[in-house]
Design a protein around this motif. Structure first.
Motif, PDB file in Angstrom:
ATOM      1  N   ASP A  83       0.717  -1.343   0.414  1.00 28.94           N
ATOM      2  CA  ASP A  83      -0.101   0.120   0.223  1.00 28.94           C
ATOM      3  C   ASP A  83       0.712   0.989  -0.267  1.00 28.94           C
ATOM      4  O   ASP A  83       0.670   2.090  -0.110  1.00 28.94           O
ATOM      5  CB  ASP A  83      -0.684  -0.307   1.398  1.00 28.94           C
ATOM      6  CG  ASP A  83      -2.229  -0.226   0.939  1.00 28.94           C
ATOM      7  OD1 ASP A  83      -2.349  -1.109  -0.100  1.00 28.94           O
ATOM      8  OD2 ASP A  83      -2.961  -0.524   2.147  1.00 28.94           O
ATOM      9  N   ASP A 163      -2.164  11.377  -2.395  1.00 27.85           N
ATOM     10  CA  ASP A 163      -3.076  12.118  -2.724  1.00 27.85           C
ATOM     11  C   ASP A 163      -2.880  12.325  -4.018  1.00 27.85           C
ATOM     12  O   ASP A 163      -1.974  12.830  -4.334  1.00 27.85           O
ATOM     13  CB  ASP A 163      -3.745  12.497  -2.244  1.00 27.85           C
ATOM     14  CG  ASP A 163      -3.858  14.287  -1.822  1.00 27.85           C
ATOM     15  OD1 ASP A 163      -3.007  13.984  -2.952  1.00 27.85           O
ATOM     16  OD2 ASP A 163      -4.299  14.612  -1.307  1.00 27.85           O
ATOM     17  N   SER A 326      -3.061  -3.634   6.318  1.00 22.52           N
ATOM     18  CA  SER A 326      -2.913  -1.916   6.280  1.00 22.52           C
ATOM     19  C   SER A 326      -4.018  -1.298   6.597  1.00 22.52           C
ATOM     20  O   SER A 326      -5.030  -2.053   6.466  1.00 22.52           O
ATOM     21  CB  SER A 326      -3.170  -1.837   4.536  1.00 22.52           C
ATOM     22  OG  SER A 326      -3.409  -0.129   4.200  1.00 22.52           O
ATOM     23  N   ARG A 328      -5.654   1.548   6.058  1.00 24.61           N
ATOM     24  CA  ARG A 328      -7.068   1.953   5.127  1.00 24.61           C
ATOM     25  C   ARG A 328      -7.703   0.430   5.358  1.00 24.61           C
ATOM     26  O   ARG A 328      -8.573   1.221   4.039  1.00 24.61           O
ATOM     27  CB  ARG A 328      -5.487   2.182   4.317  1.00 24.61           C
ATOM     28  CG  ARG A 328      -4.911   3.475   3.590  1.00 24.61           C
ATOM     29  CD  ARG A 328      -4.068   3.178   2.692  1.00 24.61           C
ATOM     30  NE  ARG A 328      -3.322   4.747   2.629  1.00 24.61           N
ATOM     31  CZ  ARG A 328      -3.443   5.865   2.614  1.00 24.61           C
ATOM     32  NH1 ARG A 328      -4.674   5.888   2.281  1.00 24.61           N
ATOM     33  NH2 ARG A 328      -2.673   6.496   2.675  1.00 24.61           N
ATOM     34  N   ARG A 329      -7.183  -0.592   4.965  1.00 26.67           N
ATOM     35  CA  ARG A 329      -8.501  -1.943   4.825  1.00 26.67           C
ATOM     36  C   ARG A 329      -8.500  -2.357   5.867  1.00 26.67           C
ATOM     37  O   ARG A 329      -9.755  -2.820   6.099  1.00 26.67           O
ATOM     38  CB  ARG A 329      -7.595  -2.700   4.065  1.00 26.67           C
ATOM     39  CG  ARG A 329      -6.460  -2.816   3.288  1.00 26.67           C
ATOM     40  CD  ARG A 329      -6.123  -4.114   2.247  1.00 26.67           C
ATOM     41  NE  ARG A 329      -4.843  -3.275   1.282  1.00 26.67           N
ATOM     42  CZ  ARG A 329      -4.482  -4.134   0.180  1.00 26.67           C
ATOM     43  NH1 ARG A 329      -4.722  -5.436   0.887  1.00 26.67           N
ATOM     44  NH2 ARG A 329      -3.798  -3.840  -0.355  1.00 26.67           N
ATOM     45  N   ALA A 397     -10.659   6.056   6.243  1.00 25.40           N
ATOM     46  CA  ALA A 397     -11.527   7.118   5.349  1.00 25.40           C
ATOM     47  C   ALA A 397     -11.958   8.099   5.895  1.00 25.40           C
ATOM     48  O   ALA A 397     -12.342   9.333   5.425  1.00 25.40           O
ATOM     49  CB  ALA A 397     -11.037   6.693   4.195  1.00 25.40           C
ATOM     50  N   GLY A 402      -9.607  11.205   8.984  1.00 24.08           N
ATOM     51  CA  GLY A 402      -9.693  11.496   7.255  1.00 24.08           C
ATOM     52  C   GLY A 402     -10.217  12.622   6.926  1.00 24.08           C
ATOM     53  O   GLY A 402     -10.487  13.070   5.586  1.00 24.08           O
TER      54      GLY A 402
END
Length: 793
Positions: A83, A163, A326, A328-329, A397, A402
């Motif tokens: 990632d 990003d 990760s 983010r997951r 997120a 986030g």
């Protein structure tokens, strides 16, 4: 005798610290074990030139806690590395955000040190953006080892994942640079040919030579009109389709009208050519736009490093098995394990365990927050002492962190009001200009002289081209942005320049803004003759070494000698105990140390329940604050302090600084209410703060300012970032905005006055295209020169 300064970080060396190294034949003193260890590593690695050529002292170094060192290994998990890095065959590429870079010598040191690792194939460090681009064999050396190596020489690094918008922004900046290069290079070439043609008109030049020079000029101008000037055409076309005549409409008409007229004169060997005007005009406009875009790019580079606090990995609990994944997951409902020193990877609720959390990057207050079963934890905050099992409530997120970071997409999209006024004036001017040019052509073609109609109309368009008007505000804004940035003031949203001269109230946060935002020792009271002050502080520092508590950092410089402590135990939010040579040591609160008659101190040290020392901690006032507030009072600003601190510290500051209004114990919502009251009363308000708890207030105030030493999230939200650790820069910010407003008014007055004067002369045919170009150029250069005065202020 002045106190000794640390050779590595240049901070004062405490009297109780005696650490030194030999360098260039001299004994060098160090303020703490961390700086000493880093300097020793640098010198022993053959990189001592760093100390000879650096221009600024390094940041203070703290040893990497064992818990943090072990957490770095999570970056080595395949799921996490996929990632945050890119794989190209055997080579892995990653971009790191590096803290502690102070000058170009730091970049040199990092590159030289990492290149000594056999697995590293390429490393490039940008000292301005504090980024490191690294290529290495991850199958030979894990990422955690490289990050540990950076820490050994005094730099803390973490993976940086840009990003999508930032990548697009960087690509657009490169396109700006290419257009600027094309127009600039061609301007120089065509100007040399133009000089030959102009002198040839007076001294005589053969027709064949004149034609040759014109054709070469035409070919050199083609890249400008077909590439560099295309953004003006696209903008003009968008305006025409939207039935709005923007500034780029006459700009495009002037550029291409002049080009085609000159091309016609070249092909048919008649009239004059003005290829140099096409190139120069395009170059000047592109230069202004590039500087403006570059300033915005620097703002993004300085604030996008806040993405480094976004958690990268998490320990997922699945059937009681610990799996590194990760961050983010993670999904809502997942259970994660958070160890001491780790960052919370998502918003969630504590299911098991107790600890304290550092939420200073979210709240701005440096005191730890206790966490027990049922309490809420926030992504980006740091777990201090205990081990927690957390149920994820919101994925990264959609977490509070986030969502706040997502607001970065909007910070640079607004246009200053003065530019909006200029655009409105330009639209009015453009409409009249086009009508005047059309009427001029009809008048000359049908009634006066048809042969001169084309060239007189060209003179009108060129002479009255709104170049000066289009440069009036942007150049002034660019110059003041550059000057303020040079002083250490980064303006992320240039619209604030409109509001700053109209301010009436300035609102200050306390912790980390008026104060330094970190605990320091105010007083040490010893109660046992066998233990000196240095002995007591050394004992406390050894005990506090087991904690990630903010208070523990205040004692780190006083660690003189490592002691063999046994049975260390941490009581979350209370203190630490351990056994040293059969003696039971405790450091912490009065209740934890079982004291019946405590003093007003914050930290106590006992040995077998006997009081050894009491330490008073303080968050010191910034030294520049009194003078700054007095200067602001003389300028008739009303000063307000809104703070979340409800202790006596706020009252002490009020007595010392005499604010017009003090409100303590404020929640973020209450800060917004107080600012909204001022706004509703018709006041223009600036807020200066450093924590994300100030962000709602930032949004309520007309202008928001934060410090570079503040939280990364506050730097993301604020309109202005003070890049030096001094709020005295606020005075320079206010003075710079006033000067910019004055220069813009002068530029606009000249631009409009010049056009009102030149239009009748051009219509009457008294201004040749050659003179029109000179007049337009002189007008533009006058505006630019006037704006450049802002660089000297």
């Amino acid at each position: 005798m002045s106190a000794a300064r640390c050779f590595h970080c240049d901070e004062t060396v405490p009297d109780s610290i005696h650490l030194s190294l030999m360098f260039d034949g001299q004994s060098r003193a160090f303020c703490c074990a961390g700086c000493h260890a880093v300097a020793d590593t640098i010198i022993q690695s053959g990189l001592a030139d760093y100390y000879r050529f650096r221009t600024k002292p390094a940041s203070r170094t703290e040893p990497l806690p064992d818990a943090v060192a072990s957490s770095l290994q999570s970056f080595d998990a395949p799921d996490v590395l996929a990632d945050i890095a890119r794989q190209h065959g055997d080579i892995t590429e990653i971009e790191l955000s590096v803290s502690g870079i102070s000058c170009a010598a730091c970049a040199w040191l990092i590159e030289k040190h990492l290149k000594q690792l056999s697995a590293v194939s390429k490393v490039s460090v940008n000292s301005a953006t504090q980024r490191c681009h690294l290529s290495w064999r991850s199958d030979i050396t894990p990422l955690s080892s490289i990050l540990a190596e950076l820490n050994n020489i005094g730099y803390q690094a973490s993976p940086f994942v840009a990003d999508q918008e930032q990548q697009q922004f960087k690509a657009e900046l490169n396109r700006f640079l290419k257009r600027l290069a094309v127009s600039g290079i061609m301007t120089m070439q065509v100007m040399m040919l133009a000089v030959a043609l102009y002198f040839g008109d007076y001294t005589g030049i053969e027709a064949s030579h004149q034609g040759y020079l014109r054709w070469i000029s035409l070919l050199l101008t083609l890249p400008v009109v077909l590439y560099a000037a295309l953004p003006f055409v696209h903008s003009a076309w968008r305006g025409v389709k939207a039935r709005q005549l923007n500034m780029d409409v006459p700009v495009s008409l002037a550029v291409y009208y002049t080009f085609f007229a000159s091309a016609y004169a070249t092909v048919f060997n008649t009239g004059e050519v003005y290829f140099e005007s096409v190139c120069m005009f395009t170059f000047l406009l592109q230069l202004g736009k590039f500087f403006e875009y570059r300033a915005r790019s620097q703002a993004r580079d300085a604030t996008s490093n806040l993405l480094k606090i976004m958690p990268v990995s998490a320990t997922l609990l699945r059937d009681e098995e610990q799996i590194i994944v990760s961050a983010r997951r993670l999904n809502s409902g997942d259970r994660i394990l958070v160890k001491a020193g780790e960052t919370f990877a998502a918003d969630g609720t504590v299911l098991q365990g107790s600890s304290s959390a550092d939420e200073s990057m979210l709240t701005g207050e440096y005191r730890p927050v206790g966490k027990a079963v049922g309490d809420t934890v926030l992504a980006g905050s740091i777990n201090h002492d205990g081990v927690l099992t957390v149920q994820v409530q919101a994925a990264l997120a959609t977490s509070r962190l986030g969502q706040i970071i997502a607001l970065q997409q909007q910070t640079l999209s607004q246009k200053p009001a003065v530019l909006q006024k200029t655009d409105k004036l330009a639209r009015y001017f453009v409409e009249r200009l086009l009508l005047i040019a059309a009427a001029t052509f009809i008048l000359w073609y049908f009634w006066l002289d048809a042969d001169r109609a084309f060239w007189v109309t060209l003179s009108v368009l060129v002479a009255t081209c709104p170049c000066a008007l289009s440069l009036a505000a942007p150049t002034a804004i660019t110059c003041v942005l550059a000057n303020l940035n040079r002083q250490g003031i980064l303006i992320k949203r240039s619209a604030v320049l409109d509001v700053l001269p109209e301010l009436s109230h300035i609102v200050f946060d306390k912790t980390g803004t008026l104060t330094e935002g970190r605990f320091s020792l105010a007083a040490v009271q010893c109660y046992h003759d066998d233990y000196s002050q240095a002995d007591c502080l050394n004992l406390i520092a050894n005990l506090e070494a087991y904690s990630e508590h903010p208070i523990a950092r205040a004692f780190a410089p006083y660690l003189q000698q490592r002691l063999q402590l046994e049975q260390p135990q941490i009581c979350v939010g209370a203190g630490i105990s351990a056994v040293y040579q059969t003696t039971q040591l405790k450091v912490g609160s009065a209740q934890f140390c079982q004291l019946s008659n405590p003093t007003d101190a914050m930290v106590y040290l006992t040995a077998d329940n006997k009081l050894l020392a009491a330490v008073t901690l303080t968050d010191a006032l910034r030294p520049e604050v009194p003078a700054l507030l007095e200067q602001l009072r003389r300028a008739d600003y009303k000063l307000v302090m809104l703070t979340g601190d409800s202790s006596e510290q706020a009252d002490i500051l009020q007595q010392q600084l005499q604010f017009d209004q003090l409100v303590k114990g404020c929640s973020p919502e209450q800060k917004v209410q107080h600012i909204n009251q001022l706004v509703q009363q018709g006041h223009k308000v600036l807020m200066l703060g450093d924590g994300i708890n100030d962000s709602p207030g930032f949004n309520a105030a007309h202008v928001s300012v934060t410090l570079q030493t503040g939280s990364d999230l506050s730097k993301n939200q604020a309109d202005v970032v003070l890049l030096q650790p001094s709020i005295a820069l606020l005075a320079q910010l206010l003075a710079g905005s006033s000067a910019a407003q004055r220069i813009i008014k002068q530029n606009l007055a000249w631009s409009v006055g010049y056009n009102l004067l030149i239009i009748p002369l051009a219509i009457a045919g008294l201004v040749s295209p050659y003179i029109a170009v000179l007049g337009m150029s002189f007008s533009s250069l006058l505006v630019v020169s006037n704006s450049l005065r802002l660089l000297r202020k």
